[in-house]
Design an enzyme around this catalytic site. Structure first.
Site, PDB file in Angstrom:
ATOM      1  N   ASP A  30       0.855  -1.194   0.000  1.00  0.00           N
ATOM      2  CA  ASP A  30       0.000   0.000   0.000  1.00  0.00           C
ATOM      3  C   ASP A  30       0.895   1.250   0.000  1.00  0.00           C
ATOM      4  OD1 ASP A  30      -3.213   0.516   1.093  1.00  0.00           O
ATOM      5  OD2 ASP A  30      -1.798   2.195   1.061  1.00  0.00           O
ATOM      6  N   ILE A  31       0.517   2.214  -0.813  1.00  0.00           N
ATOM      7  CA  ILE A  31       1.339   3.421  -0.976  1.00  0.00           C
ATOM      8  C   ILE A  31       1.309   4.321   0.266  1.00  0.00           C
ATOM      9  CG2 ILE A  31      -0.395   4.988  -1.981  1.00  0.00           C
ATOM     10  CD1 ILE A  31       1.688   5.595  -4.198  1.00  0.00           C
ATOM     11  N   ASN A  86     -12.964  -3.234   2.623  1.00  0.00           N
ATOM     12  CA  ASN A  86     -14.026  -2.224   2.627  1.00  0.00           C
ATOM     13  C   ASN A  86     -14.876  -2.306   1.363  1.00  0.00           C
ATOM     14  OD1 ASN A  86     -12.885  -1.162   5.024  1.00  0.00           O
ATOM     15  ND2 ASN A  86     -11.442   0.069   3.849  1.00  0.00           N
ATOM     16  N   GLN A  93     -14.391   2.544   1.560  1.00  0.00           N
ATOM     17  CA  GLN A  93     -13.720   2.165   0.302  1.00  0.00           C
ATOM     18  C   GLN A  93     -13.404   3.424  -0.497  1.00  0.00           C
ATOM     19  OE1 GLN A  93     -15.920  -0.555  -2.242  1.00  0.00           O
ATOM     20  NE2 GLN A  93     -14.104  -1.049  -3.454  1.00  0.00           N
ATOM     21  N   HIS A  99     -10.171  -5.166  -3.118  1.00  0.00           N
ATOM     22  CA  HIS A  99      -8.837  -5.427  -2.560  1.00  0.00           C
ATOM     23  C   HIS A  99      -8.986  -5.845  -1.114  1.00  0.00           C
ATOM     24  CE1 HIS A  99      -9.856  -1.167  -2.230  1.00  0.00           C
ATOM     25  NE2 HIS A  99      -9.235  -1.189  -1.060  1.00  0.00           N
ATOM     26  N   HIS A 101      -6.923  -5.785   2.383  1.00  0.00           N
ATOM     27  CA  HIS A 101      -5.765  -5.222   3.080  1.00  0.00           C
ATOM     28  C   HIS A 101      -5.143  -6.283   3.975  1.00  0.00           C
ATOM     29  CE1 HIS A 101      -6.681  -0.820   2.439  1.00  0.00           C
ATOM     30  NE2 HIS A 101      -7.902  -1.299   2.281  1.00  0.00           N
TER      31      HIS A 101
END
Ligand code: 5GP
Ligand code: ZN
Length: 136
Positions: A30-31, A86, A93, A99, A101
């Site tokens: 994750d960025i 989410n 979301q 996706h 997490h």
């Protein structure tokens, strides 16, 4: 899905830090991580959310999550692990490509209250009503 950021990452148009890939999934860091090592499992096909994700992929995504949880816990020496997923804006979301997490948790880390909520309570009869409504 040309406007979907995760489709563009999967297509290789946008770079990502990839830690796993197979025919169905890509797993990237994750960025803006909640904790160091926070990763995202992305199906390679575009499905907006869990409602759209085919059952076959639901099974595969959870198997992969288990495998990665074990692997990441060993490599990162984290103390716990959250899976977060989410669906819909109201649920938090922000990217509308399914996706999951993968969030390593550290005893001495920030974001200790990452997943806390106000605890509500049920009035008399409400639980029974909900069971009547929800029992599958
Ligand atoms: P959501 O809030 O939809 O459950 O989570 C979306 C996640 O995607 C966020 O944690 C956010 O940091 C991450 N994200 C958004 N854009 C990018 C991107 O371009 N690259 C990566 N690696 N992660 C992203
Ligand atoms: Zn997409």
């Amino acid at each position: 899905m040309e406007n979907c950021i995760f489709c563009r990452i999967i297509a290789g148009e946008i770079p990502s830090a990839t830690i796993y890939e197979d025919e169905d999934f890509k797993v990237i860091l994750d960025i803006s991580p909640a904790a160091k090592g926070h990763a995202l499992i992305l199906p390679k096909q575009h499905y907006a959310n869990l409602y759209e994700l085919p059952e076959e992929l639901c099974g595969k995504v959870m198997k992969l999550a288990k495998r990665l949880a074990a692997h990441m816990t060993e490599k990162l020496s984290c103390d716990g692990f959250n899976l977060v997923q989410n669906n819909g804006e109201v649920a938090g979301q922000t990217v509308f490509h399914f996706h999951l997490h993968l969030i390593p948790r550290y005893k001495d880390g920030d974001n200790r209250d990452l997943l806390t909520w106000n605890q509500l309570s049920y009035q008399d009869g409400e639980t029974d009503q909900l069971v009547g409504l929800l029992r599958l």
